[in-house]
Design a protein around this motif. Structure first.
Motif, PDB file in Angstrom:
ATOM      1  N   GLY A   1       1.044 -11.529 -37.354  1.00 33.20           N
ATOM      2  CA  GLY A   1       1.190 -10.584 -38.455  1.00 33.20           C
ATOM      3  C   GLY A   1       0.036  -9.606 -38.518  1.00 33.20           C
ATOM      4  O   GLY A   1       0.228  -8.385 -38.690  1.00 33.20           O
ATOM      5  N   ASP A   2      -1.196 -10.112 -38.374  1.00 28.66           N
ATOM      6  CA  ASP A   2      -2.372  -9.250 -38.402  1.00 28.66           C
ATOM      7  C   ASP A   2      -2.431  -8.345 -37.178  1.00 28.66           C
ATOM      8  O   ASP A   2      -2.914  -7.211 -37.249  1.00 28.66           O
ATOM      9  N   PHE A   3      -1.956  -8.859 -36.058  1.00 28.40           N
ATOM     10  CA  PHE A   3      -1.876  -8.060 -34.837  1.00 28.40           C
ATOM     11  C   PHE A   3      -0.924  -6.869 -35.032  1.00 28.40           C
ATOM     12  O   PHE A   3      -1.251  -5.729 -34.719  1.00 28.40           O
ATOM     13  N   LEU A   4       0.244  -7.142 -35.575  1.00 31.71           N
ATOM     14  CA  LEU A   4       1.263  -6.102 -35.721  1.00 31.71           C
ATOM     15  C   LEU A   4       0.859  -5.011 -36.704  1.00 31.71           C
ATOM     16  O   LEU A   4       1.219  -3.848 -36.525  1.00 31.71           O
ATOM     17  N   LYS A   5       0.112  -5.375 -37.740  1.00 32.87           N
ATOM     18  CA  LYS A   5      -0.230  -4.365 -38.740  1.00 32.87           C
ATOM     19  C   LYS A   5      -1.212  -3.331 -38.195  1.00 32.87           C
ATOM     20  O   LYS A   5      -1.393  -2.276 -38.800  1.00 32.87           O
ATOM     21  N   THR A   6      -1.844  -3.636 -37.070  1.00 33.34           N
ATOM     22  CA  THR A   6      -2.638  -2.621 -36.363  1.00 33.34           C
ATOM     23  C   THR A   6      -1.841  -1.992 -35.235  1.00 33.34           C
ATOM     24  O   THR A   6      -1.851  -0.771 -35.067  1.00 33.34           O
ATOM     25  N   PHE A   7      -1.158  -2.815 -34.477  1.00 31.79           N
ATOM     26  CA  PHE A   7      -0.442  -2.325 -33.301  1.00 31.79           C
ATOM     27  C   PHE A   7       0.601  -1.270 -33.663  1.00 31.79           C
ATOM     28  O   PHE A   7       0.664  -0.197 -33.047  1.00 31.79           O
ATOM     29  N   ILE A   8       1.416  -1.541 -34.678  1.00 31.37           N
ATOM     30  CA  ILE A   8       2.507  -0.625 -35.022  1.00 31.37           C
ATOM     31  C   ILE A   8       2.001   0.742 -35.480  1.00 31.37           C
ATOM     32  O   ILE A   8       2.428   1.774 -34.937  1.00 31.37           O
ATOM     33  N   PRO A   9       1.093   0.829 -36.454  1.00 31.11           N
ATOM     34  CA  PRO A   9       0.620   2.164 -36.847  1.00 31.11           C
ATOM     35  C   PRO A   9      -0.124   2.888 -35.729  1.00 31.11           C
ATOM     36  O   PRO A   9      -0.032   4.120 -35.616  1.00 31.11           O
ATOM     37  N   CYS A  10      -0.860   2.153 -34.883  1.00 30.19           N
ATOM     38  CA  CYS A  10      -1.575   2.789 -33.776  1.00 30.19           C
ATOM     39  C   CYS A  10      -0.607   3.399 -32.761  1.00 30.19           C
ATOM     40  O   CYS A  10      -0.823   4.511 -32.266  1.00 30.19           O
ATOM     41  N   VAL A  11       0.449   2.675 -32.441  1.00 34.97           N
ATOM     42  CA  VAL A  11       1.460   3.197 -31.520  1.00 34.97           C
ATOM     43  C   VAL A  11       2.150   4.424 -32.115  1.00 34.97           C
ATOM     44  O   VAL A  11       2.384   5.419 -31.427  1.00 34.97           O
ATOM     45  N   LEU A  12       2.469   4.365 -33.403  1.00 31.65           N
ATOM     46  CA  LEU A  12       3.114   5.500 -34.069  1.00 31.65           C
ATOM     47  C   LEU A  12       2.217   6.730 -34.051  1.00 31.65           C
ATOM     48  O   LEU A  12       2.677   7.849 -33.806  1.00 31.65           O
ATOM     49  N   VAL A  13       0.939   6.530 -34.314  1.00 28.75           N
ATOM     50  CA  VAL A  13      -0.006   7.656 -34.313  1.00 28.75           C
ATOM     51  C   VAL A  13      -0.130   8.256 -32.920  1.00 28.75           C
ATOM     52  O   VAL A  13      -0.114   9.485 -32.751  1.00 28.75           O
ATOM     53  N   ARG A  14      -0.246   7.399 -31.908  1.00 31.07           N
ATOM     54  CA  ARG A  14      -0.462   7.890 -30.543  1.00 31.07           C
ATOM     55  C   ARG A  14       0.771   8.556 -29.948  1.00 31.07           C
ATOM     56  O   ARG A  14       0.673   9.619 -29.321  1.00 31.07           O
ATOM     57  N   TYR A  15       1.932   7.938 -30.148  1.00 37.21           N
ATOM     58  CA  TYR A  15       3.117   8.411 -29.438  1.00 37.21           C
ATOM     59  C   TYR A  15       4.123   9.166 -30.300  1.00 37.21           C
ATOM     60  O   TYR A  15       5.106   9.692 -29.766  1.00 37.21           O
ATOM     61  N   LEU A  16       3.882   9.246 -31.604  1.00 38.03           N
ATOM     62  CA  LEU A  16       4.783   9.983 -32.468  1.00 38.03           C
ATOM     63  C   LEU A  16       4.056  11.084 -33.234  1.00 38.03           C
ATOM     64  O   LEU A  16       4.321  12.272 -33.033  1.00 38.03           O
ATOM     65  N   VAL A  17       3.106  10.711 -34.062  1.00 43.13           N
ATOM     66  CA  VAL A  17       2.423  11.691 -34.911  1.00 43.13           C
ATOM     67  C   VAL A  17       1.636  12.700 -34.081  1.00 43.13           C
ATOM     68  O   VAL A  17       1.679  13.906 -34.344  1.00 43.13           O
ATOM     69  N   PHE A  18       0.922  12.214 -33.063  1.00 40.59           N
ATOM     70  CA  PHE A  18       0.091  13.109 -32.247  1.00 40.59           C
ATOM     71  C   PHE A  18       0.592  13.207 -30.806  1.00 40.59           C
ATOM     72  O   PHE A  18      -0.194  13.417 -29.889  1.00 40.59           O
ATOM     73  N   ARG A  19       1.899  13.072 -30.630  1.00 40.20           N
ATOM     74  CA  ARG A  19       2.434  13.118 -29.266  1.00 40.20           C
ATOM     75  C   ARG A  19       2.235  14.480 -28.607  1.00 40.20           C
ATOM     76  O   ARG A  19       2.180  14.578 -27.366  1.00 40.20           O
ATOM     77  N   HIS A  20       2.106  15.540 -29.390  1.00 40.95           N
ATOM     78  CA  HIS A  20       1.882  16.878 -28.830  1.00 40.95           C
ATOM     79  C   HIS A  20       0.408  17.253 -28.809  1.00 40.95           C
ATOM     80  O   HIS A  20       0.063  18.379 -28.476  1.00 40.95           O
TER      81      HIS A  20
ATOM     82  N   ILE B   1      -6.447  14.561 -28.550  1.00 40.71           N
ATOM     83  CA  ILE B   1      -7.092  13.879 -29.675  1.00 40.71           C
ATOM     84  C   ILE B   1      -6.344  12.606 -30.088  1.00 40.71           C
ATOM     85  O   ILE B   1      -6.790  11.893 -30.982  1.00 40.71           O
ATOM     86  N   ALA B   2      -5.222  12.320 -29.434  1.00 38.19           N
ATOM     87  CA  ALA B   2      -4.362  11.211 -29.860  1.00 38.19           C
ATOM     88  C   ALA B   2      -5.094   9.871 -29.890  1.00 38.19           C
ATOM     89  O   ALA B   2      -4.979   9.098 -30.850  1.00 38.19           O
ATOM     90  N   CYS B   3      -5.872   9.579 -28.848  1.00 39.15           N
ATOM     91  CA  CYS B   3      -6.555   8.279 -28.790  1.00 39.15           C
ATOM     92  C   CYS B   3      -7.675   8.191 -29.823  1.00 39.15           C
ATOM     93  O   CYS B   3      -7.973   7.100 -30.320  1.00 39.15           O
ATOM     94  N   LEU B   4      -8.289   9.321 -30.147  1.00 38.63           N
ATOM     95  CA  LEU B   4      -9.293   9.321 -31.209  1.00 38.63           C
ATOM     96  C   LEU B   4      -8.636   9.026 -32.552  1.00 38.63           C
ATOM     97  O   LEU B   4      -9.157   8.235 -33.357  1.00 38.63           O
ATOM     98  N   MET B   5      -7.480   9.635 -32.801  1.00 39.25           N
ATOM     99  CA  MET B   5      -6.768   9.366 -34.052  1.00 39.25           C
ATOM    100  C   MET B   5      -6.290   7.915 -34.121  1.00 39.25           C
ATOM    101  O   MET B   5      -6.257   7.312 -35.189  1.00 39.25           O
ATOM    102  N   LEU B   6      -5.935   7.377 -32.956  1.00 45.11           N
ATOM    103  CA  LEU B   6      -5.555   5.958 -32.888  1.00 45.11           C
ATOM    104  C   LEU B   6      -6.723   5.080 -33.334  1.00 45.11           C
ATOM    105  O   LEU B   6      -6.546   4.135 -34.109  1.00 45.11           O
ATOM    106  N   LEU B   7      -7.931   5.404 -32.862  1.00 45.50           N
ATOM    107  CA  LEU B   7      -9.100   4.620 -33.246  1.00 45.50           C
ATOM    108  C   LEU B   7      -9.378   4.712 -34.740  1.00 45.50           C
ATOM    109  O   LEU B   7      -9.721   3.713 -35.378  1.00 45.50           O
ATOM    110  N   TYR B   8      -9.225   5.916 -35.307  1.00 44.32           N
ATOM    111  CA  TYR B   8      -9.430   6.070 -36.748  1.00 44.32           C
ATOM    112  C   TYR B   8      -8.411   5.235 -37.533  1.00 44.32           C
ATOM    113  O   TYR B   8      -8.745   4.625 -38.551  1.00 44.32           O
ATOM    114  N   THR B   9      -7.181   5.235 -37.056  1.00 43.09           N
ATOM    115  CA  THR B   9      -6.140   4.432 -37.709  1.00 43.09           C
ATOM    116  C   THR B   9      -6.503   2.959 -37.676  1.00 43.09           C
ATOM    117  O   THR B   9      -6.413   2.248 -38.688  1.00 43.09           O
ATOM    118  N   ALA B  10      -6.925   2.496 -36.500  1.00 42.70           N
ATOM    119  CA  ALA B  10      -7.309   1.085 -36.348  1.00 42.70           C
ATOM    120  C   ALA B  10      -8.508   0.738 -37.227  1.00 42.70           C
ATOM    121  O   ALA B  10      -8.554  -0.342 -37.830  1.00 42.70           O
TER     122      ALA B  10
END
Length: 207
Positions: A52-71, A75-84
Motif C-alpha cells: 500500500g505504501d509502495f503504491l501511493k508513491t509509485f502511482i502518482p510518480c508514474v502519472l507525473v512522469r508519463y502523463l502530466v509531463f509527458r511533453h 523536467i519530467a524526472c525532476l517533477m517525479l522526484l518532487y512528487t515522491a
C-alpha cells in the motif's frame, strides 16, 4: 509536492491496524510503517502495508512522469522526484496523526521503481543481502537510500534522465533531501546500531 503530500496521507499501516482493532502507534516501536506492522501483526500484514505504501508513491510518480509531463521530458524526472518527496513527507508527517507516521522506505521503493529499474535492482539486492546477513532492516534501508543518492548523481550527470543542465543541481538537491529524511527518521535506529542494541527481524523489540 502538495499533491504528493495528499497521497502520502494514506497511512496504510494505521488504517490496516485500526481495521483489526489495533492502534499500531501503541505497539512495538510505535511507528506506523510496514516494518513495525510486520513485527507486531505478522508477515501478511507487513506485506499488505508495504504494498500500500509502495503504491501511493509509485502511482502518482508514474502519472507525473508519463502523463502530466509527458511533453516535457527535460523536467519530467525532476517533477517525479518532487512528487515522491511530497508523498514521503505525507507518509512521515501526517497532520491528522500529530505528524507521527512511518519512516518512508516503502514509499521510497515506489519512487525507485517509477524512476529507474536498474537502481531498483541494485538497491533490492543490497537490501536483501544486508538484512539476510545482519537481520537489521534499518541498516538495509539506510544503505538503500545512500545507493539511491549515488546513482541519482551518477546517472543524472551522464544524462540518463534527459534533464536539462539547469535542472541537475535541483535534481541532486531533491535526491539529497529524500536521503537525508530517511537518515533523520532513522536517527534512533542509528544510535541503537552504534550501541549494538538495534532491533532485529525475528528478535525481541526494544524501545
Amino acid at each position: 509536492m502538495a499533491a504528493g503530500y495528499v497521497c502520502g496521507l494514506i497511512q496504510t499501516g494505521y488504517f490496516y491496524s485500526r481495521r483489526h482493532n489495533v492502534d499500531i502507534r501503541k505497539h512495538g516501536s510505535g511507528n506506523s510503517g510496514s516494518t513495525n506492522i510486520l513485527r507486531v501483526m505478522g508477515v501478511k500484514a507487513g506485506a499488505i502495508v508495504f504494498f500500500g505504501d509502495f503504491l501511493k508513491t509509485f502511482i502518482p510518480c508514474v502519472l507525473v512522469r508519463y502523463l502530466v509531463f509527458r511533453h516535457r521530458p527535460e523536467i519530467a524526472c525532476l517533477m517525479l522526484l518532487y512528487t515522491a518527496l511530497g508523498v514521503i513527507l505525507g507518509h512521515n508527517y501526517p497532520f491528522y496523526l500529530k505528524f507521527k507516521g512511518g519512516k518512508g522506505i516503502a514509499a521510497t521503493a515506489g519512487l525507485l521503481v517509477a524512476l529507474d529499474l536498474r537502481v531498483t535492482a541494485v538497491c533490492l539486492l543490497a537490501f536483501i543481502l544486508i538484512v539476510a546477513v545482519t537481520r537489521f532492516v534499518s541498516l538495509g534501508s539506510l544503505v538503500v537510500v545512500s545507493i539511491f543518492l549515488v546513482f541519482m548523481v551518477f546517472f543524472g550527470q551522464r544524462g540518463d534522465y534527459g534533464l536539462e543542465a539547469f535542472c541537475l543541481p535541483e535534481f541532486y538537491g531533491v535526491s539529497a533531501i529524500i536521503t537525508a529524511l530517511a537518515f533523520w527518521r532513522h536517527r534512533s535506529n542509528i544510535v541503537r546500531l552504534v550501541q549494538g542494541k538495534e532491533n532485529k527481524i525475528g528478535g525481541k523489540i526494544r524501545s
